[in-house]
Design a protein around this motif. Sequence first.
Motif, PDB file in Angstrom:
ATOM      1  N   UNK A 133      10.562  25.490  -1.083  1.00  0.00           N
ATOM      2  CA  UNK A 133       9.843  25.982   0.164  1.00  0.00           C
ATOM      3  C   UNK A 133      10.405  24.947   1.129  1.00  0.00           C
ATOM      4  N   UNK A 134      11.786  24.871   1.539  1.00  0.00           N
ATOM      5  CA  UNK A 134      12.431  23.855   2.473  1.00  0.00           C
ATOM      6  C   UNK A 134      11.608  23.760   3.681  1.00  0.00           C
ATOM      7  N   UNK A 135      11.306  24.951   4.229  1.00  0.00           N
ATOM      8  CA  UNK A 135      10.605  25.291   5.636  1.00  0.00           C
ATOM      9  C   UNK A 135       9.293  24.477   5.702  1.00  0.00           C
ATOM     10  N   UNK A 136       8.747  24.377   4.693  1.00  0.00           N
ATOM     11  CA  UNK A 136       7.431  23.617   4.865  1.00  0.00           C
ATOM     12  C   UNK A 136       7.649  22.039   5.064  1.00  0.00           C
ATOM     13  N   UNK A 137       8.640  21.469   4.808  1.00  0.00           N
ATOM     14  CA  UNK A 137       8.937  20.097   4.653  1.00  0.00           C
ATOM     15  C   UNK A 137       9.967  19.657   5.995  1.00  0.00           C
ATOM     16  N   UNK A 138      10.308  20.840   6.629  1.00  0.00           N
ATOM     17  CA  UNK A 138      11.297  20.645   7.832  1.00  0.00           C
ATOM     18  C   UNK A 138      10.940  19.459   8.821  1.00  0.00           C
ATOM     19  N   UNK A 139      11.652  18.291   8.889  1.00  0.00           N
ATOM     20  CA  UNK A 139      11.273  17.375  10.023  1.00  0.00           C
ATOM     21  C   UNK A 139       9.972  16.653   9.430  1.00  0.00           C
ATOM     22  N   UNK A 140       9.803  16.489   8.233  1.00  0.00           N
ATOM     23  CA  UNK A 140       8.542  15.804   7.636  1.00  0.00           C
ATOM     24  C   UNK A 140       9.239  14.665   6.909  1.00  0.00           C
TER      25      UNK A 140
END
Length: 156
Positions: free
Chosen positions: A59-66
């Motif tokens: 789920x890379x989209x959940x952690x983008x720019x985090x």
Amino acid sequence: MTSSSVRQWMMLPALVALIALAACATEKTSDGRFDTQCRPPPGGQVGLCLVSLYRLIARPELYHQRRVEITGYVVHTFDRYVIFPSRASYESNISGEGIELLGELDIDPGFEGDINGGHSPVRVSGVFDAHYEGPGPVRLGALTHVRVYEYRFIHG
């Protein structure tokens, strides 16, 4: 019952749902699941998500720019540092499981391994870029502002 009291009773479920949604918005988990804020580890950085590398791959989209902290196998390949879930993942040449470590690495003074020769397990933290694919082999993403730590099991 008057029509205004019926309307008030009809609005009650919506009000309860709104209160529940507000409570969830401030919930914290250690890895930021369900779009929550990340709860810092004891003595750790605020907003740091402790994430399994497999969760990040899924789920890379959940952690983008985090800001995330992951553990894996770090290698220096094609003049770049890359972290894989395991040595077997790296050796099987599954490039989509690798996350590139961009920029100059801030290596913890306590780190005793040879990061150029492949080292596992290693903890790294940084800001995750889910859009990065890399110039050569396709990568799952990249970490910037990277800090490298020796992995130590902490009994809790």
